[in-house]
Design a protein around this motif. Structure first.
Motif, PDB file in Angstrom:
ATOM      1  N   SER A 156       0.850  -1.188   0.000  1.00 33.74           N
ATOM      2  CA  SER A 156       0.000   0.000   0.000  1.00 33.74           C
ATOM      3  C   SER A 156       0.889   1.242   0.000  1.00 33.74           C
ATOM      4  O   SER A 156       2.093   1.150   0.213  1.00 33.74           O
ATOM      5  N   PRO A 157       0.283   2.411  -0.191  1.00 31.41           N
ATOM      6  CA  PRO A 157       1.070   3.654  -0.148  1.00 31.41           C
ATOM      7  C   PRO A 157       1.759   3.890   1.197  1.00 31.41           C
ATOM      8  O   PRO A 157       2.684   4.673   1.286  1.00 31.41           O
ATOM      9  N   ASP A 158       1.317   3.202   2.240  1.00 30.82           N
ATOM     10  CA  ASP A 158       1.928   3.364   3.566  1.00 30.82           C
ATOM     11  C   ASP A 158       3.188   2.527   3.747  1.00 30.82           C
ATOM     12  O   ASP A 158       3.923   2.727   4.720  1.00 30.82           O
ATOM     13  N   ALA A 159       3.438   1.575   2.857  1.00 27.90           N
ATOM     14  CA  ALA A 159       4.594   0.687   2.998  1.00 27.90           C
ATOM     15  C   ALA A 159       5.878   1.432   2.656  1.00 27.90           C
ATOM     16  O   ALA A 159       6.005   2.018   1.589  1.00 27.90           O
ATOM     17  N   VAL A 160       6.828   1.393   3.597  1.00 31.35           N
ATOM     18  CA  VAL A 160       8.122   2.037   3.382  1.00 31.35           C
ATOM     19  C   VAL A 160       9.232   1.009   3.540  1.00 31.35           C
ATOM     20  O   VAL A 160       9.112   0.050   4.309  1.00 31.35           O
ATOM     21  N   GLY A 161      10.309   1.216   2.817  1.00 29.91           N
ATOM     22  CA  GLY A 161      11.442   0.309   2.863  1.00 29.91           C
ATOM     23  C   GLY A 161      12.142   0.355   4.210  1.00 29.91           C
ATOM     24  O   GLY A 161      12.353   1.434   4.772  1.00 29.91           O
ATOM     25  N   HIS A 162      12.517  -0.811   4.702  1.00 28.56           N
ATOM     26  CA  HIS A 162      13.189  -0.916   5.997  1.00 28.56           C
ATOM     27  C   HIS A 162      14.494  -0.125   6.027  1.00 28.56           C
ATOM     28  O   HIS A 162      14.781   0.572   6.991  1.00 28.56           O
ATOM     29  N   TYR A 163      15.285  -0.241   4.983  1.00 28.63           N
ATOM     30  CA  TYR A 163      16.582   0.443   4.965  1.00 28.63           C
ATOM     31  C   TYR A 163      16.478   1.900   4.541  1.00 28.63           C
ATOM     32  O   TYR A 163      17.085   2.768   5.152  1.00 28.63           O
ATOM     33  N   CYS A 164      15.712   2.173   3.491  1.00 32.18           N
ATOM     34  CA  CYS A 164      15.702   3.532   2.931  1.00 32.18           C
ATOM     35  C   CYS A 164      14.610   4.425   3.509  1.00 32.18           C
ATOM     36  O   CYS A 164      14.677   5.638   3.365  1.00 32.18           O
ATOM     37  N   GLN A 165      13.575   3.827   4.131  1.00 35.55           N
ATOM     38  CA  GLN A 165      12.439   4.576   4.677  1.00 35.55           C
ATOM     39  C   GLN A 165      11.728   5.400   3.609  1.00 35.55           C
ATOM     40  O   GLN A 165      11.136   6.441   3.903  1.00 35.55           O
ATOM     41  N   MET A 166      11.780   4.915   2.371  1.00 39.57           N
ATOM     42  CA  MET A 166      11.087   5.574   1.269  1.00 39.57           C
ATOM     43  C   MET A 166       9.879   4.718   0.881  1.00 39.57           C
ATOM     44  O   MET A 166       9.873   3.502   1.066  1.00 39.57           O
ATOM     45  N   THR A 167       8.846   5.348   0.327  1.00 40.81           N
ATOM     46  CA  THR A 167       7.636   4.647  -0.079  1.00 40.81           C
ATOM     47  C   THR A 167       7.963   3.630  -1.167  1.00 40.81           C
ATOM     48  O   THR A 167       8.564   3.975  -2.184  1.00 40.81           O
ATOM     49  N   LEU A 168       7.557   2.389  -0.947  1.00 38.02           N
ATOM     50  CA  LEU A 168       7.884   1.316  -1.887  1.00 38.02           C
ATOM     51  C   LEU A 168       7.250   1.515  -3.258  1.00 38.02           C
ATOM     52  O   LEU A 168       7.854   1.159  -4.269  1.00 38.02           O
ATOM     53  N   LEU A 169       6.063   2.076  -3.300  1.00 38.61           N
ATOM     54  CA  LEU A 169       5.368   2.232  -4.578  1.00 38.61           C
ATOM     55  C   LEU A 169       6.083   3.200  -5.521  1.00 38.61           C
ATOM     56  O   LEU A 169       5.776   3.247  -6.697  1.00 38.61           O
ATOM     57  N   GLU A 170       7.036   3.957  -4.997  1.00 36.46           N
ATOM     58  CA  GLU A 170       7.789   4.895  -5.832  1.00 36.46           C
ATOM     59  C   GLU A 170       8.963   4.231  -6.543  1.00 36.46           C
ATOM     60  O   GLU A 170       9.672   4.884  -7.291  1.00 36.46           O
ATOM     61  N   HIS A 171       9.179   2.945  -6.296  1.00 30.27           N
ATOM     62  CA  HIS A 171      10.345   2.249  -6.842  1.00 30.27           C
ATOM     63  C   HIS A 171       9.927   1.083  -7.732  1.00 30.27           C
ATOM     64  O   HIS A 171       8.980   0.367  -7.422  1.00 30.27           O
TER      65      HIS A 171
END
Length: 188
Positions: free
Chosen positions: A30-45
């Motif tokens: 979901s849009p709330d999911a962020v990467g453990h290492y980068c703390q960036m939104t996963l959907l942006e990658h």
């Protein structure tokens, strides 16, 4: 005597306690999911993602922007909790693409086949491990993009722990966009 009875009662009660297994069902991306290492939104990658479920933390998996990152996490000794399940995007699933790997097409990493050494990079710019549930889809991807098909246990440490060049061409517009996004994020 009362104290001994109370202790025996507590021990009997503890022995009768049912062990309840932790729910490790994959969580939809979901849009709330962020990467453990980068703390960036996963959907942006771009590229496949992963999630690791930790003992004692039900429903709150660690998300990873790249599958490579979760395999590295599994191989490092510094985890604070036991990893009880790892899910990865099935890149052979209907509708899965590099731009949109899917929100619910998770497969158990232990059951997945990974294309290792393909000429592709994941969402954070590092070489990616590309997971599939179907052996034919994995072989087809490897035939098109290079690499070898392996199980999780066969992936060499060097494929996930060795340093990599994240930038091959600094004139690349994708690189420039990612650099601007990172710069903007760091400026906040």
């Amino acid at each position: 005597m009362k104290r001994l009875s109370l202790v025996l009662f507590c021990l009997a009660l503890a022995a009768c306690k049912e062990e309840v297994a932790q729910d490790v069902t994959p969580v939809a991306l979901s849009p709330d999911a962020v990467g453990h290492y980068c703390q960036m939104t996963l959907l942006e990658h771009d590229g496949p993602k992963a999630q690791a479920h930790l003992a004692g933390l039900p429903g709150a998996p660690l998300f990873f922007s790249q599958v490579r990152d979760v395999v590295a996490y599994l191989r490092m000794p510094e985890q604070s909790h036991e990893v009880v399940a790892v899910w990865v995007n099935d890149m052979g699933a209907d509708g899965a693409s590099w731009d949109a790997p899917g929100a619910q097409n998770w497969i158990d990493a232990q059951d997945a086949l990974f294309v290792v050494g393909a000429d592709v990079v994941g969402g954070m710019g590092a070489p990616e491990l590309v997971p599939f549930s179907d052996p034919d889809a994995a072989q087809g991807f490897a035939a098109t993009n290079g690499g070898a098909v392996m199980t999780l246990d066969e992936i060499p440490d060097a494929a996930v722990l060795a340093p990599v060049d994240l930038v091959h061409d600094t004139d690349d517009s994708v690189f420039q966009d990612r650099l601007r996004a990172l710069s903007d994020k760091m400026g906040d």
